[in-house]
Each structure stands twice: as C-alpha cells, then as structure tokens.
Design an enzyme around this catalytic site. Structure first.
Site, PDB file in Angstrom:
ATOM      1  N   LYS A  14      37.715  31.662  39.662  1.00  3.10           N
ATOM      2  CA  LYS A  14      37.909  30.219  39.502  1.00  3.10           C
ATOM      3  C   LYS A  14      38.129  29.526  40.845  1.00  3.10           C
ATOM      4  O   LYS A  14      37.517  28.505  41.128  1.00  3.10           O
ATOM      5  CB  LYS A  14      39.091  29.949  38.566  1.00  3.10           C
ATOM      6  N   ARG A  88      47.399  25.784  30.925  1.00  3.72           N
ATOM      7  CA  ARG A  88      47.539  27.205  30.612  1.00  3.72           C
ATOM      8  C   ARG A  88      47.927  27.431  29.150  1.00  3.72           C
ATOM      9  O   ARG A  88      47.877  28.551  28.676  1.00  3.72           O
ATOM     10  CB  ARG A  88      48.609  27.852  31.500  1.00  3.72           C
ATOM     11  N   ARG A 127      40.331  42.465  46.680  1.00  4.03           N
ATOM     12  CA  ARG A 127      40.762  41.232  47.338  1.00  4.03           C
ATOM     13  C   ARG A 127      41.970  41.513  48.235  1.00  4.03           C
ATOM     14  O   ARG A 127      42.046  41.023  49.366  1.00  4.03           O
ATOM     15  CB  ARG A 127      41.097  40.166  46.284  1.00  4.03           C
ATOM     16  N   ARG A 139      48.514  38.557  48.599  1.00  6.76           N
ATOM     17  CA  ARG A 139      49.331  38.002  47.517  1.00  6.76           C
ATOM     18  C   ARG A 139      50.180  39.106  46.900  1.00  6.76           C
ATOM     19  O   ARG A 139      49.701  40.214  46.661  1.00  6.76           O
ATOM     20  CB  ARG A 139      48.437  37.382  46.435  1.00  6.76           C
ATOM     21  N   ARG A 150      49.797  39.811  34.273  1.00  6.77           N
ATOM     22  CA  ARG A 150      49.153  38.495  34.304  1.00  6.77           C
ATOM     23  C   ARG A 150      48.078  38.387  33.229  1.00  6.77           C
ATOM     24  O   ARG A 150      47.917  37.330  32.601  1.00  6.77           O
ATOM     25  CB  ARG A 150      48.562  38.232  35.688  1.00  6.77           C
TER      26      ARG A 150
END
Length: 193
Positions: A14, A88, A127, A139, A150
């Site tokens: 996204k 969300r 990533r 992160r 998540r």
C-alpha cells in the site's frame, strides 16, 4: 480529483503504491501513522491532544484521527487523497463517510491489494534485511512474529471493510503479487475508468 482507500494486509504494498500515486498524479497520501507523528510535533491544539495521548502510552481515539483527517481535507486537495492505514474498522469507515459527506467530498473507490500470507512473511523479512543492508532503520514490527500478530489484527478488524465497500459498489481488487509495475498499471486503470 480522486479520493481512494488502499486496503490490504501489512506488507501488501500500500505504501509503495501510494507513493507512486503521489508522484504520478499529485495526490496526497494520508497515512495515519505519519499524520500522528506530524501532529505530535506541530504545536497545534489537535497536535497537543495527540502528544498528550501518546505520551500516556494510550491509543489515539478515532475522534482525534478523524479530526486530523478533517484538517488535511480542508487544505490543498491537489489531485485527491489516498487513505493509507485508515479506515481500519467499520466504525472508522462510517466516520470517514460521514466526514466526507459533511465536507461535500466523495470516496471514489477502495482498492484491495490481494496477497497470500506466506508471501507477506517473505516480503516483510526481506524489507527488514534490505533496510539494514542500506543502513536505514528497520521497523520494530518487521519480523515474522510481529507480522503474524498484525495479520490477525487485520483479519479481525480490517478485512470486514472489504464487504462494506463491496456492498457500496466501491471495491476494486488488484493482484498485489504481480510485478510492482503491473500493480501500478492496474491501479491507474481503475482510476482512469
């Protein structure tokens, strides 16, 4: 001017696709996390509310997030808005719809980036490796264990939005596993239709 929501689980792409739309179509990406961080240091009344909540270690309320979105929607519209990370939940979707209606704006579509969970794990792990190799910060939630948490949160709270926007005839689906340029072209085709 086009206003869209990008939907999909963590790691679906996204943020990457939103960045391309910002560059190619002069749209404004409204990322909830970015807005909260920006508000916290802004010194505005809303920013002070955000800072106080975050300093207490609490979650920022939907009311505050909608207030931040209102501020952004009142500013320069450029090529439209991309909602990334919001809504969300169904309650947030209702609040966003009410806000858009009140401000005389419309949501043109919600685009789901469809991906399989096992691919997401590989993407997130890669990533993190790429960020570390490039000397960039990694992160804290870019690992397999955090991703599983998540994803569970996404399936419980966010995936019901797919039915919500489908019922409103606003849902479009894109294969998020395709090459990045193919995903980008698919999104552009939706927006141009």
């Amino acid at each position: 001017m086009t206003n869209i929501i990008l939907l999909g689980p963590p790691g679906a792409g996204k943020g990457t696709q939103a960045a391309r739309l910002v560059e190619d179509r002069n749209m404004i990406q409204l990322s909830t996390g970015d807005m909260l961080r920006e508000a916290r240091t802004s010194g505005t009344e809303m920013g002070n509310k955000v800072a106080a909540v975050m300093d207490r270690g609490e979650l920022v309320t939907d009311e505050i997030v909608i207030g931040l979105i209102r501020e952004k929607l009142e500013g320069d519209e450029k090529g439209g808005f991309i909602f990334d990370g919001f809504p969300r939940t169904l309650a947030q979707a209702d609040a966003l719809e009410a806000l858009m209606e009140e401000m005389g704006k419309t949501l043109d579509c919600a685009i789901e980036l469809r991906v399989r969970d096992e691919v997401l794990v590989d993407r997130i792990v890669n990533r993190a490796k790429e960020a570390a190799a490039a000397g960039k910060p990694v992160r804290a939630d870019d690992n397999e264990e955090s991703l599983k948490v998540r994803l569970m949160e996404y399936y419980k709270k966010t995936s019901p939005l797919l039915g919500y926007y489908h019922a409103k005839k606003k849902l479009q689906r894109v294969d998020g596993l395709a090459e990045m340029s193919v995903v980008e072209a698919s999104i552009k085709a939706i927006l141009d239709a």
